[in-house]
Design an enzyme around this catalytic site. Structure first.
Site, PDB file in Angstrom:
ATOM      1  N   GLU A  62    -115.717   4.568  88.983  1.00 47.19           N
ATOM      2  CA  GLU A  62    -114.277   4.529  88.636  1.00 47.19           C
ATOM      3  C   GLU A  62    -113.749   3.125  88.317  1.00 47.19           C
ATOM      4  OE1 GLU A  62    -112.355   6.565  91.902  1.00 47.19           O
ATOM      5  OE2 GLU A  62    -113.716   8.252  91.801  1.00 47.19           O
ATOM      6  N   GLU A 100    -119.376  15.819  90.726  1.00 44.09           N
ATOM      7  CA  GLU A 100    -118.456  16.147  91.826  1.00 44.09           C
ATOM      8  C   GLU A 100    -117.619  17.388  91.508  1.00 44.09           C
ATOM      9  OE1 GLU A 100    -116.238  12.713  93.044  1.00 44.09           O
ATOM     10  OE2 GLU A 100    -117.871  11.333  92.628  1.00 44.09           O
TER      11      GLU A 100
HETATM   12  O1  G3I Z   1    -114.040   7.774 109.011  1.00 46.58           O
HETATM   13  C1  G3I Z   1    -112.632   7.925 109.276  1.00 46.58           C
HETATM   14  C2  G3I Z   1    -112.415   8.488 110.670  1.00 46.58           C
HETATM   15  O2  G3I Z   1    -112.841   7.513 111.626  1.00 46.58           O
HETATM   16  C3  G3I Z   1    -110.934   8.829 110.887  1.00 46.58           C
HETATM   17  O3  G3I Z   1    -110.761   9.452 112.160  1.00 46.58           O
HETATM   18  C4  G3I Z   1    -110.499   9.804 109.766  1.00 46.58           C
HETATM   19  C5  G3I Z   1    -109.057  10.249 109.896  1.00 46.58           C
HETATM   20  O4  G3I Z   1    -108.226   9.175 109.532  1.00 46.58           O
HETATM   21  O5  G3I Z   1    -110.674   9.146 108.488  1.00 46.58           O
HETATM   22  C6  G3I Z   1    -112.068   8.905 108.246  1.00 46.58           C
HETATM   23  O6  G3I Z   1    -112.235   8.309 106.969  1.00 46.58           O
HETATM   24  C7  G3I Z   1    -111.969   9.226 105.921  1.00 46.58           C
HETATM   25  C8  G3I Z   1    -113.253   9.398 105.068  1.00 46.58           C
HETATM   26  O7  G3I Z   1    -112.998  10.265 103.960  1.00 46.58           O
HETATM   27  C9  G3I Z   1    -114.411  10.010 105.895  1.00 46.58           C
HETATM   28  O8  G3I Z   1    -114.005  11.253 106.389  1.00 46.58           O
HETATM   29  C10 G3I Z   1    -110.879   8.627 105.035  1.00 46.58           C
HETATM   30  O9  G3I Z   1    -109.671   8.616 105.780  1.00 46.58           O
HETATM   31  C11 G3I Z   1    -110.685   9.505 103.799  1.00 46.58           C
HETATM   32  O10 G3I Z   1    -109.800   8.862 102.899  1.00 46.58           O
HETATM   33  C12 G3I Z   1    -112.043   9.660 103.083  1.00 46.58           C
HETATM   34  O11 G3I Z   1    -111.824  10.555 102.003  1.00 46.58           O
HETATM   35  C13 G3I Z   1    -112.919  10.593 101.072  1.00 46.58           C
HETATM   36  C14 G3I Z   1    -112.430  10.023  99.734  1.00 46.58           C
HETATM   37  O12 G3I Z   1    -113.495  10.110  98.766  1.00 46.58           O
HETATM   38  C15 G3I Z   1    -112.034   8.587  99.896  1.00 46.58           C
HETATM   39  O13 G3I Z   1    -111.444   8.173  98.688  1.00 46.58           O
HETATM   40  C16 G3I Z   1    -113.320  12.052 100.864  1.00 46.58           C
HETATM   41  O14 G3I Z   1    -113.904  12.564 102.068  1.00 46.58           O
HETATM   42  C17 G3I Z   1    -114.345  12.157  99.734  1.00 46.58           C
HETATM   43  O15 G3I Z   1    -114.604  13.526  99.412  1.00 46.58           O
HETATM   44  C18 G3I Z   1    -113.809  11.472  98.474  1.00 46.58           C
HETATM   45  O16 G3I Z   1    -114.808  11.499  97.503  1.00 46.58           O
HETATM   46  C19 G3I Z   1    -114.488  10.806  96.278  1.00 46.58           C
HETATM   47  C20 G3I Z   1    -115.786  10.301  95.684  1.00 46.58           C
HETATM   48  O17 G3I Z   1    -116.435   9.466  96.620  1.00 46.58           O
HETATM   49  C21 G3I Z   1    -115.527   9.579  94.374  1.00 46.58           C
HETATM   50  N1  G3I Z   1    -114.845  10.450  93.427  1.00 46.58           N
HETATM   51  C22 G3I Z   1    -113.586  11.002  93.952  1.00 46.58           C
HETATM   52  C23 G3I Z   1    -113.842  11.760  95.246  1.00 46.58           C
HETATM   53  C24 G3I Z   1    -112.568  12.372  95.766  1.00 46.58           C
HETATM   54  O18 G3I Z   1    -111.637  11.354  96.103  1.00 46.58           O
END
Ligand code: G3I
Length: 400
Positions: free
Chosen positions: A179, A289
């Site tokens: 991205e 994805e």
């Molecule tokens: O690890 C922390 C945890 O310690 C905490 O308790 C929890 C609640 O706040 O958050 C956890 O981190 C989260 C992480 O996922 C792991 O679960 C983040 O807040 C959350 O923002 C993160 O979201 C991920 C997102 O990327 C981040 O931008 C999604 O799971 C994931 O599916 C998503 O995947 C991305 C691809 O990598 C790139 N393309 C877009 C796609 C969707 O955004």
């Protein structure tokens, strides 16, 4: 009893038996569970041993994004049955795996790699350079001020050598840069103004990342990964980036089209146009994805407006539209099988999707199983329902 009367009785008896036999044999052949959707009509029934990967064995691998929660219990059985490729949803990203200069969190990433290797499942690495979930320490010097371009690129090289080097020979393809293209409609703005771009004062970090990845693992296939790659303005920006990388002899094998799609986006023409442009450069394509949310873009509620009527959820009308969109996508994927080397779904089932809106204002994100906050509005974007059963949309993908 006279002979002719006996003969007539016997013939009637045989005729009756024949009718009973024909009726019984028809009843036996009718499948036990008729399905609602017409998409299954007259085609593959629910074959107990076959999964998506088997139906597509002559086309391309079918993958799925996995978190720690996916590797245990019913999710893992479904993954092994249906898929032959996995992508770590979060556990190989820069921030989670390399939270500070001298610390690498290998545990979760290793578990995913070990799970895949033990089940002879391919592995896509995701990702080596991104503006989100970044390793924030990389951008700051000891004085807390932004580092120089030289120091940032050295840190990027160390990171890529450590991560791609560790999984050399196990990860066959990497999302090297994720991205990096600007999302706006401003056609003069090609690149996203990320920390990477700002400190390097331009896009040099993209070429550098690909060269470091190739040095770290010369056998791995290297992809540039992005979303909305079918939107005309962004499509042209991605094309410009790819064309420049090829002209500069940067080691790149293909583009990852993330395919976070909606019921009406992309259109078949937009999808074909994006595929034709990228493949005209000699590059391969992976859909990295894939999910198709049933949620239509919501207008911002006017201040003080009454809350929307209760969420109707996954209605038959929305299901029908999702079935049609999945069918359109895979019809075109199969037509381009010469260029497409993988199709990966993002998350395993509707039980959990990064698209689900969560309580506490979290809209999406937060991988399953990590004290995932309460879901307030689900997206139902995948081929398996909340009980891991095949949805009717599944059959629109495998019936061809
Ligand atoms: O690890 C922390 C945890 O310690 C905490 O308790 C929890 C609640 O706040 O958050 C956890 O981190 C989260 C992480 O996922 C792991 O679960 C983040 O807040 C959350 O923002 C993160 O979201 C991920 C997102 O990327 C981040 O931008 C999604 O799971 C994931 O599916 C998503 O995947 C991305 C691809 O990598 C790139 N393309 C877009 C796609 C969707 O955004």
């Amino acid at each position: 009893m006279n002979f002719s009367a006996v003969t007539k009785q016997t013939n009637r008896g045989f005729l009756l038996l024949a009718i009973v036999f024909i009726v019984l044999s028809f009843v036996q052949c009718t499948p036990k569970h008729q399905v609602a959707s017409s998409s299954q009509a007259g085609t593959k029934a629910d074959h107990p041993d076959k999964g998506l990967k088997d139906y597509y064995k002559n086309y391309f691998p079918i993958g799925v994004a996995v978190s720690m929660a996916s590797l245990h219990g019913p999710d893992s059985a479904l993954i092994v049955k249906e898929f032959n490729s996995v992508t770590p949803e979060n556990d190989m990203k820069m921030g989670p795996i390399h939270p500070s200069e001298d610390i690498y969190n290998w545990k979760n990433a290793d578990k995913i790699v070990d799970f895949a290797v033990s089940h002879h499942i391919k592995i896509r690495g995701h990702n080596l350079c991104w503006h989100n979930q970044e390793a924030a320490w990389m951008f700051k010097g000891a004085d807390g001020k932004p580092v120089t371009k030289e120091l940032l690129l050295r840190r990027l090289k160390d990171h890529i050598f450590a991560v791609a080097g560790r999984y050399k020979g196990k990860i066959y393809a990497w999302d090297v840069v994720n991205e990096a293209v600007d999302d706006s409609d401003d056609t003069t703005q090609v690149y996203r103004k990320s920390n990477w771009y700002n400190i390097c004062n331009g896009p040099d970090f993209i070429e550098a990342a690909f060269r470091y990845a190739h040095e770290a693992d010369p056998q791995a296939k290297l992809y540039y990964n992005d979303y909305n790659s079918e939107h005309p303005v962004k499509r042209e920006k991605i094309y410009k980036l790819l064309k420049k990388l090829i002209e500069d002899h940067v080691p790149i094998d293909g583009v990852g089209m993330q395919a976070h799609w909606k019921l009406y986006e992309p259109s078949p023409d937009e999808l074909r146009k994006a595929l034709d442009e990228v493949t005209s450069l000699g590059l391969k394509v992976q859909f990295t994805e894939l999910d198709i949310t049933i949620r239509l873009p919501q207008p911002k509620p006017a201040p003080g407006s009454t809350p929307p009527t209760p969420d109707p959820g996954y209605t038959p009308e929305l299901e029908a539209k999702q079935i049609a969109q999945y069918k359109m996508a895979f019809d075109i994927f199969r037509q381009y099988k010469k260029f497409i080397t993988s199709v990966t779904f993002w998350n395993v089932s509707d039980k959990y999707s990064w698209l689900d809106q969560r309580g506490g204002g979290l809209t999406g994100g937060v991988a399953a199983g990590e004290n995932t906050p309460r879901t307030v509005r689900k997206a139902y974007p995948l081929l398996f329902n909340e009980n891991l059963q095949r949805k009717n949309a599944y059959w629109s993908v495998v019936n061809f």
